[in-house]
Design a protein around this motif. Structure first.
Motif, short mmCIF file in Angstrom:
data_model
loop_
_atom_site.label_atom_id
_atom_site.label_comp_id
_atom_site.label_asym_id
_atom_site.label_seq_id
_atom_site.Cartn_x
_atom_site.Cartn_y
_atom_site.Cartn_z
N ALA A 107 0.75 -1.25 0.07
CA ALA A 107 0.04 -0.16 -0.06
C ALA A 107 0.72 1.39 -0.01
O ALA A 107 2.09 1.30 0.44
CB ALA A 107 -0.89 -0.09 1.39
N GLU A 108 0.16 2.47 -0.47
CA GLU A 108 0.95 3.62 -0.71
C GLU A 108 1.44 3.95 0.69
O GLU A 108 2.38 4.74 0.83
CB GLU A 108 0.19 4.52 -1.42
CG GLU A 108 0.81 5.65 -1.98
CD GLU A 108 -0.20 6.12 -3.12
OE1 GLU A 108 0.41 7.21 -3.73
OE2 GLU A 108 -1.29 6.18 -3.40
N THR A 109 0.44 3.97 1.66
CA THR A 109 0.53 4.32 2.93
C THR A 109 0.51 3.30 3.80
O THR A 109 -0.26 2.42 3.96
CB THR A 109 -0.57 5.15 3.33
OG1 THR A 109 -0.64 6.24 2.40
CG2 THR A 109 -0.37 5.88 4.88
N LEU A 110 1.51 3.13 4.81
CA LEU A 110 1.80 2.04 5.79
C LEU A 110 1.94 2.43 7.06
O LEU A 110 2.09 3.63 7.46
CB LEU A 110 3.20 1.08 5.48
CG LEU A 110 3.18 0.55 3.97
CD1 LEU A 110 4.74 -0.12 3.79
CD2 LEU A 110 2.26 -0.49 3.92
N THR A 111 1.88 1.56 8.18
CA THR A 111 2.02 1.93 9.44
C THR A 111 3.94 1.33 9.68
O THR A 111 4.31 0.75 8.84
CB THR A 111 1.36 0.95 10.43
OG1 THR A 111 1.38 -0.09 10.16
CG2 THR A 111 -0.37 1.36 10.41
N GLN A 112 4.13 2.12 10.67
CA GLN A 112 5.59 1.46 11.15
C GLN A 112 6.76 2.08 10.47
O GLN A 112 7.87 2.57 10.68
CB GLN A 112 5.67 -0.02 11.25
CG GLN A 112 4.82 -0.66 12.25
CD GLN A 112 4.75 -2.18 12.24
OE1 GLN A 112 5.36 -2.81 11.20
NE2 GLN A 112 4.64 -2.76 13.44
N THR A 113 6.42 2.33 8.97
CA THR A 113 7.40 2.67 8.10
C THR A 113 6.85 3.24 6.66
O THR A 113 5.73 2.94 6.85
CB THR A 113 8.73 1.66 7.73
OG1 THR A 113 9.77 2.30 7.03
CG2 THR A 113 8.02 0.76 7.14
N GLY A 114 7.58 3.87 5.99
CA GLY A 114 6.96 4.24 4.65
C GLY A 114 7.10 3.23 3.74
O GLY A 114 7.86 2.29 3.77
N ALA A 115 6.22 3.37 2.67
CA ALA A 115 6.17 2.32 1.45
C ALA A 115 7.82 2.29 0.97
O ALA A 115 8.16 1.13 0.72
CB ALA A 115 5.27 2.70 0.32
N ASN A 116 8.33 3.64 0.77
CA ASN A 116 9.79 3.52 0.24
C ASN A 116 10.92 2.65 0.92
O ASN A 116 11.38 2.02 0.37
CB ASN A 116 10.14 4.93 -0.07
CG ASN A 116 10.33 5.70 1.16
OD1 ASN A 116 9.65 5.52 2.17
ND2 ASN A 116 10.98 7.01 1.01
N GLU A 117 10.72 2.80 2.28
CA GLU A 117 11.67 2.18 2.96
C GLU A 117 11.52 0.70 3.13
O GLU A 117 12.42 -0.23 2.61
CB GLU A 117 11.78 2.76 4.52
CG GLU A 117 12.76 2.11 5.34
CD GLU A 117 12.71 2.73 6.82
OE1 GLU A 117 13.70 2.51 7.38
OE2 GLU A 117 11.60 3.16 7.19
N PHE A 118 10.10 0.19 3.13
CA PHE A 118 9.96 -1.24 2.90
C PHE A 118 10.17 -1.75 1.82
O PHE A 118 10.85 -2.77 1.69
CB PHE A 118 8.46 -1.43 3.22
CG PHE A 118 7.99 -2.74 3.23
CD1 PHE A 118 8.16 -3.66 4.23
CD2 PHE A 118 7.13 -3.13 2.18
CE1 PHE A 118 7.98 -4.99 4.08
CE2 PHE A 118 6.86 -4.68 2.02
CZ PHE A 118 7.16 -5.31 3.09
N CYS A 119 9.88 -0.97 0.50
CA CYS A 119 10.39 -1.44 -0.71
C CYS A 119 12.00 -1.69 -1.02
O CYS A 119 12.44 -2.56 -1.39
CB CYS A 119 9.60 -0.82 -1.84
SG CYS A 119 7.90 -0.58 -2.11
N ASP A 120 12.54 -0.65 -0.29
CA ASP A 120 14.04 -0.75 -0.28
C ASP A 120 14.54 -1.94 0.32
O ASP A 120 15.35 -2.62 -0.10
CB ASP A 120 14.56 0.36 0.24
CG ASP A 120 14.53 1.73 -0.80
OD1 ASP A 120 14.26 1.51 -1.86
OD2 ASP A 120 14.79 2.86 -0.14
N PHE A 121 13.96 -2.27 1.49
CA PHE A 121 14.35 -3.42 2.38
C PHE A 121 14.01 -4.52 1.52
O PHE A 121 14.82 -5.55 1.42
CB PHE A 121 13.39 -3.49 3.81
CG PHE A 121 13.88 -4.64 4.53
CD1 PHE A 121 14.92 -4.88 5.42
CD2 PHE A 121 12.81 -5.74 4.27
CE1 PHE A 121 15.08 -6.15 5.87
CE2 PHE A 121 13.06 -6.82 4.99
CZ PHE A 121 14.09 -7.01 5.91
N VAL A 122 12.96 -4.80 0.99
CA VAL A 122 12.59 -5.93 0.03
C VAL A 122 13.60 -6.12 -1.02
O VAL A 122 14.08 -7.38 -1.20
CB VAL A 122 11.12 -6.01 -0.32
CG1 VAL A 122 10.73 -7.07 -1.22
CG2 VAL A 122 10.09 -6.14 0.79
N GLY A 123 13.73 -5.03 -1.49
CA GLY A 123 14.86 -4.85 -2.59
C GLY A 123 16.26 -5.42 -2.51
O GLY A 123 16.95 -6.06 -3.07
#
Length: 183
Positions: A107-123
């Motif tokens: 989702a564009e808006t998350l809890t705990q962190t931003g979508a960009n930080e989460f996508c970077d982590f997964v990447g």
């Protein structure tokens, strides 16, 4: 000596010789293994085979209704989908033994962190996993605008999943097809 993480048992050390190693392949000839270790390795191989038949996906969205709708559409498109309301729940699903996750819809808006930080982590931790962005609203104009918005979050996002039912279904089918493509 090769160390392997074996589910709930934790790390074990076994004797083996690496026969071949490349960027995406590792062939090991093991010394005789304990029956329990053989069973765990066999379970992992079978889980990997099953994951190629029915791709496993995670939907990360704090909104339960939208998360459920996206997960249901992924199932209808032939995937096994898991739901996570927070990035930490999604990370737990990604790190489980035998998970073999192929795609994550974020989702564009998350809890705990931003979508960009989460996508970077997964990447960084799982570079082969495909990413889709679940948008909050329909964008005005051409399809390029949602893609541009997604790429501001992460260049790794390949698909935008809009909130309206018809376009959502089309986008999810395209996402599933991209996950099934080799490479």
């Amino acid at each position: 000596m090769i160390e392997m993480e074996i589910g709930v048992r934790g790390w074990i050390a076994v004797d083996g010789i690496i026969r071949r190693c490349s960027i995406d392949e590792l062939v090991i000839r093991f010394a005789p293994l304990a029956a329990e270790v053989e069973d765990v390795i066999e379970d992992e191989v079978l889980a990997a085979i099953e994951a190629t038949r029915r791709p496993r996906m995670i939907v990360v969205d704090r909104h339960p209704d939208r998360r459920r709708r996206v997960a249901d559409k992924l199932r209808a498109a032939g995937c096994e989908s898991y739901e996570a309301s927070t990035p930490l729940e999604a990370i737990d699903l990604l790190e489980r033994p035998r998970s073999h996750i192929k795609g994550v819809a974020v989702a564009e808006t998350l809890t705990q962190t931003g979508a960009n930080e989460f996508c970077d982590f997964v990447g960084q931790t799982n570079p082969r996993i495909k990413l889709a962005l679940i948008t909050e609203t329909l964008a005005e104009g051409t399809l390029d605008r949602p893609i541009e918005r997604a790429h501001r979050i992460s260049e790794r996002i390949s698909t935008v999943v809009p909130p309206d039912e018809d376009t959502m279904e089309i986008s999810i089918r395209g996402f599933v097809e991209s996950v099934a493509e080799p490479g």
